[in-house]
Design a protein around this motif. Structure first.
Motif, PDB file in Angstrom:
ATOM      1  N   ARG A 241      -9.319  -6.892  -3.656  1.00 43.19           N
ATOM      2  CA  ARG A 241      -8.642  -5.590  -3.718  1.00 43.19           C
ATOM      3  C   ARG A 241      -9.189  -4.676  -2.621  1.00 43.19           C
ATOM      4  N   PRO A 242      -8.443  -4.536  -1.569  1.00 47.44           N
ATOM      5  CA  PRO A 242      -8.865  -3.625  -0.488  1.00 47.44           C
ATOM      6  C   PRO A 242      -9.003  -2.198  -1.021  1.00 47.44           C
ATOM      7  N   PRO A 243      -9.873  -1.413  -0.426  1.00 49.35           N
ATOM      8  CA  PRO A 243     -10.204  -0.112  -0.996  1.00 49.35           C
ATOM      9  C   PRO A 243      -9.236   0.991  -0.580  1.00 49.35           C
TER      10      PRO A 243
ATOM     11  N   LEU B 178      -8.590   4.507   1.368  1.00 43.05           N
ATOM     12  CA  LEU B 178      -9.152   5.116   2.577  1.00 43.05           C
ATOM     13  C   LEU B 178      -8.630   6.537   2.718  1.00 43.05           C
TER      14      LEU B 178
ATOM     15  N   SER C 160       0.825  -1.196   0.000  1.00 39.64           N
ATOM     16  CA  SER C 160       0.000   0.000   0.000  1.00 39.64           C
ATOM     17  C   SER C 160       0.863   1.251   0.000  1.00 39.64           C
TER      18      SER C 160
ATOM     19  N   GLN D 100      -4.775   6.759   1.330  1.00 43.50           N
ATOM     20  CA  GLN D 100      -4.109   5.491   1.073  1.00 43.50           C
ATOM     21  C   GLN D 100      -4.708   4.884  -0.184  1.00 43.50           C
ATOM     22  N   LEU D 101      -3.846   4.510  -1.096  1.00 42.91           N
ATOM     23  CA  LEU D 101      -4.315   4.020  -2.387  1.00 42.91           C
ATOM     24  C   LEU D 101      -4.951   2.641  -2.255  1.00 42.91           C
ATOM     25  N   PRO D 102      -5.829   2.295  -3.183  1.00 42.57           N
ATOM     26  CA  PRO D 102      -6.334   0.921  -3.202  1.00 42.57           C
ATOM     27  C   PRO D 102      -5.168  -0.040  -3.368  1.00 42.57           C
ATOM     28  N   SER D 103      -5.312  -1.220  -2.829  1.00 42.94           N
ATOM     29  CA  SER D 103      -4.215  -2.173  -2.902  1.00 42.94           C
ATOM     30  C   SER D 103      -4.727  -3.510  -3.412  1.00 42.94           C
ATOM     31  N   ASP D 104      -3.894  -4.500  -3.247  1.00 43.53           N
ATOM     32  CA  ASP D 104      -4.190  -5.804  -3.821  1.00 43.53           C
ATOM     33  C   ASP D 104      -3.737  -6.846  -2.815  1.00 43.53           C
TER      34      ASP D 104
END
Lengths: 468, 383
Positions: free
Chosen positions: B189-191, B193, B152, B175-179
């Motif tokens: 894929r977490p979002p 925030l 992230s 915080q950018l979306p991640s994987d």
């Protein structure tokens, strides 16, 4: 550094995040470089000090350079060695020839020149510090302060004070945060003198006693009481008291209220004559000539009053007590009455010292011994016949040491900023340490409390629901 | 890797002009922090799927300040967690982190950027999915529930200004979306925030006061096929802290509350029963912590004791957790500037009349190179 999923396809996140990462990093670095443009080459060009020889001026220039070097935005050079005779003409009416010669001939291109010009002002010294930018069209920064005449014996401290004043004038930054407030003098100290190191902040009537300063009480007709948040302090005439800086609390690992009572000299007669008729105190000069303070406190002392030595705080109603402080140790010889003693650097609570006992402390544990009858009589006789010779110490000998100089701190980003950003970065699992000394018991910042497990905002770190 | 090497070379070349500061006797301040510790859940809560669990971690980090206005941090962690009900420990052997902080406007505006990059994580088998979800979604007794660290990136800004005598810090981070692919067969894929925080500090009657408010917003969590699967509800936190100097040393107290709305339901579920209640399934929290810092002894040892009382309540089933955490900390200052800290922690909890408890210990060594000798001026004389 690649992450392949179990089902084999390559993560598009990695590719995009690389680009974002590099873009952000380069943006931050370029921003920082643009703003700082590295350090500013600086030199102390000229020092004028009446009545002092070249050696002294060179020493003061060196002290100024050392103090300037603590500003990490400056890169300090010994320009007198580099520039020779061109330097003094730099501050002439037409400095352009010298300026261009210097700019072309010196290996480092000097950008900031510091000039110091001192003169006598009554019994003190007035020193102006001017910083002139050579290569940029920035207005000069000039500041003038009044300093003790005794300061010539401490050129290092004098230089540090001048630079501190000049930096404050340059930055125009007012100190904020959780600094302890000033102590309020219920009755103004008159005459008095408020000092910060060797700099004279105020003379005459003193009503407030800010942290980081030294209060020199003059020949006042009576003691004055300084009120803090929890304690009241008795300040005697002809005394010198230092209210340490918050930084000192960190450095010294001590706590609020490590005061220095160094010279009680002629306070005793005033106490007896005016304020505390039952009090007998005295000052003596010890055989070795070192600092000492001897006093006896009588029943006139109120319960809320506290006598402070560098090692302990004393409260109570003593009837015959001799207090001395030598080589960092406070010695209390109590013949009559009762007192409680709180060593300032110890975690133990206040200790009751019964009469006919001797208490000794360096600030930590209080050692108690019996006071023999013969010794008690000697103390009583001593108190009864007191005389009050002067301590014989000059003010410069009593000036706070270098630990009391505020400029001796690491010029890192402010602690509260590091705390704030560290808390945000904890979402990524980071625990960055703060630059600067630990503030385990400093009053200037909040302690590192654990705010609770759910403080982190990353919902993957502590979610309520996760996963498809 | 080639790309990384090229970018690293570019960055280093950009740094080199100012990096030459050291040649004139200056040295760059830096601090290294090593932390080793663990926590053992001696008795799991009655509703936990397993009997016990543990967690231990090794953290290493270096922070350096090459210019007065820039801080860099880099670190790596090793973490291992056996949550209640796991059949095997979950490991993150090489969790890399890096960040940069810049003072954009002196004493006023700051910006930072950070990234976390776990490498060689172990995988979680489907048979542990229930325990996995329970550990992350429900009440957890382990002190650091962050066993999942998807790669992230975070960026943020902070404004600091004084309203004499108060100090205000207002910041925002994104915080950018991640994987996340470590759950076997369940990649998602977490979002993103967005976190907004306002902190006000002010002195009052010889003590320091601080109040903080934090609001966190989330985007949609996506499936592997980028379908919207789930959305976390907005989350609000408030905290009030006070600290002061008493006759025996520093004291501090904190009171806080955390509330979260009901999440939007997911479309695809793990191999566990779907939520049965329409009520809010998020834990609501209230805590109070008091701490006492005692003065140093002749051996420069500091001592701190803190106790936190925490109540957690889940509206969907009405379950209440009451916890008390007692912490002892010993702190030494080594050679004036370095620090050594030992931290003992004991947890006692209770839910529906049944207790659970655990204990942990950790040690932290902080090595500081100040760049200048604080006790006698700059470390080296000027040329």
């Amino acid at each position: 550094m690649s992450q392949n999923s179990p089902d084999g396809d390559r993560s598009p996140f990695l590719f995009s995040s690389y680009r974002v990462l590099i873009a952000c990093f380069l943006f931050l670095i370029s921003t920082g470089i643009r703003i700082t443009s590295a350090k500013i080459p600086t030199a102390v060009w000229h020092v004028e000090f009446p009545g002092q020889d070249t050696l002294f001026r060179e020493g003061l220039a060196q002290a100024l350079s050392q103090a300037l070097a603590e500003d990490t935005t400056l890169k300090v050079y010994d320009a007198r060695r580099l520039g020779g005779g061109l330097l003094d003409s730099l501050f002439d009416q037409n400095p352009e020839p010298a300026r261009s010669k210097l700019a072309s001939s010196l290996p480092p291109k000097m950008e900031l020149a510091i000039r110091v010009d001192c003169r006598t002002a009554e019994a003190n010294i007035a020193c102006g510090v001017e910083g002139r930018y050579l290569l940029q069209d920035i207005p000069s920064v000039r500041d003038t302060g009044i300093y003790l005449a005794d300061a010539v014996v401490k050129p290092h401290l004098l230089g540090a004070c001048m630079v501190r004043r000049w930096r404050e004038a340059r930055d125009g930054v007012k100190r904020t945060g959780l600094m302890p407030g000033p102590l309020v003098l219920k009755t103004p100290a008159m005459p008095g003198r408020l000092l910060r190191d060797v700099e004279i902040l105020r003379e005459g009537e003193i009503k407030a006693f800010p942290p980081g300063t030294t209060l020199e009480t003059g020949d006042m007709p009576y003691p004055v009481v300084a009120s803090g948040s929890r304690l009241e302090y008795v300040l005697y005439p002809n005394g010198i008291y230092t209210y340490p800086l918050a930084e000192v609390m960190q450095l010294e690992k001590g706590s609020l209220g490590v005061w220095q009572l160094r010279d009680t000299s002629s306070l005793i007669s005033k106490l007896q004559r005016v304020a505390l008729p039952d009090t007998s105190t005295k000052s003596t000069k010890m055989a070795d000539g070192k600092e000492s303070a001897v006093g006896a406190l009588g029943p006139g002392l109120q319960d809320s009053s506290v006598l402070l030595t560098p090692a302990c705080a004393i409260r109570g109603r003593p009837e015959a007590l001799r207090v001395s402080h030598m080589r960092g140790e406070t010695r209390l010889e109590l013949v009559q009455g009762g007192i409680s003693v709180l060593p300032l650097l110890s975690s133990q609570p206040a200790v009751l010292l019964p009469e006919l006992n001797v208490g000794k402390t360096h600030g930590y544990e209080l050692e108690i011994e019996k006071l023999g009858e013969a010794k008690a009589e000697a103390v009583s006789r001593d108190l009864a016949k007191w005389v009050g010779p002067k301590g014989g110490l000059s003010l410069s000998q009593l000036l706070p040491g270098i630990l009391f100089s505020s400029q001796n701190t690491l010029p890192a980003l402010r602690p509260e900023v590091q705390d704030f950003i560290g808390g945000e970065l904890s979402n990524l699992g980071m625990r960055p340490a703060k630059l600067g000394l630990d503030d385990w018991n400093a009053a200037g910042s909040l302690p590192p409390l654990t705010p609770g497990k759910n403080e982190a905002g990353c919902y993957l770190c502590r979610p309520n629901h996760v996963g498809p | 890797m080639k790309q990384v090497a090229i970018y690293a070379a570019l960055i280093m070349s950009a740094l080199s002009p100012a990096g030459a500061e050291g040649e004139d006797g200056y040295s760059i301040p830096w601090v290294a922090r090593l932390e080793y510790g663990g926590f053992d859940l001696l008795q799991a809560p009655p509703d936990a799927p397993g009997e016990d669990g543990y967690q231990w971690q090794l953290r290493h980090g270096v922070t350096i300040q090459p210019w007065r206005i820039i801080l860099f941090h880099a670190g790596w962690d090793y973490r291992e967690t056996l949550a209640p009900g796991f059949t095997r420990p979950y490991r993150e052997p090489f969790n890399l982190q890096a960040s940069a902080t810049v003072e954009v406007l002196p004493d006023f505006v700051y910006a930072w950027f950070g990234m976390g990059w776990p490498m060689r994580q172990s995988t979680i088998p489907p048979s542990d999915s229930s325990a996995w979800d329970g550990f992350l979604s429900e009440h957890s007794t382990l002190p650091d529930a962050g066993i999942l660290n998807p790669a992230s990136i975070q960026g943020g800004g902070l404004v600091r200004f004084g309203l004499d005598p108060a100090l205000v810090l207002a910041g925002m981070s994104y915080q950018l979306p991640s994987d996340y692919a470590q759950f076997e067969g369940r990649r998602f894929r977490p979002p993103w925030l967005l976190r907004m925080k306002l902190e006000i500090q002010w002195p009052w009657s010889g003590s320091g006061q601080s109040v903080e408010g934090i609001a966190t917003l989330y985007g949609y969590e996506l499936t592997r096929e980028k379908h919207e699967a789930h959305r976390e509800a907005p989350w609000l936190q408030f905290r009030y802290s006070a600290t002061g100097l008493g006759e025996g040393g520093l004291w501090a107290a904190t009171i806080g509350i955390s509330g979260k709305w009901k999440d939007e339901n997911r479309e695809v579920l793990l191999d566990i029963p779907p939520p049965t209640s329409e009520d809010n399934g998020n834990l609501q929290r209230f805590y109070f912590e008091a701490a006492r810092f005692l003065k140093s002894s002749p051996w420069s040892i500091h001592f701190a004791v803190a106790n936190r009382i925490e109540a957690q309540w889940r509206p969907s089933d009405g379950r209440v957790y009451l916890e008390n955490t007692l912490s002892f900390r010993n702190l030494w200052r080594v050679f004036q500037t370095h620090g050594l800290e030992l931290h003992w922690r004991g947890l006692i909890g209770e839910t529906e009349g049944r207790p659970y408890f655990g204990a942990g210990v950790s040690g932290v060594f902080t090595f500081r190179h100040l760049g200048q000798n604080m006790f006698s001026g700059p470390s080296e004389s000027q040329p």
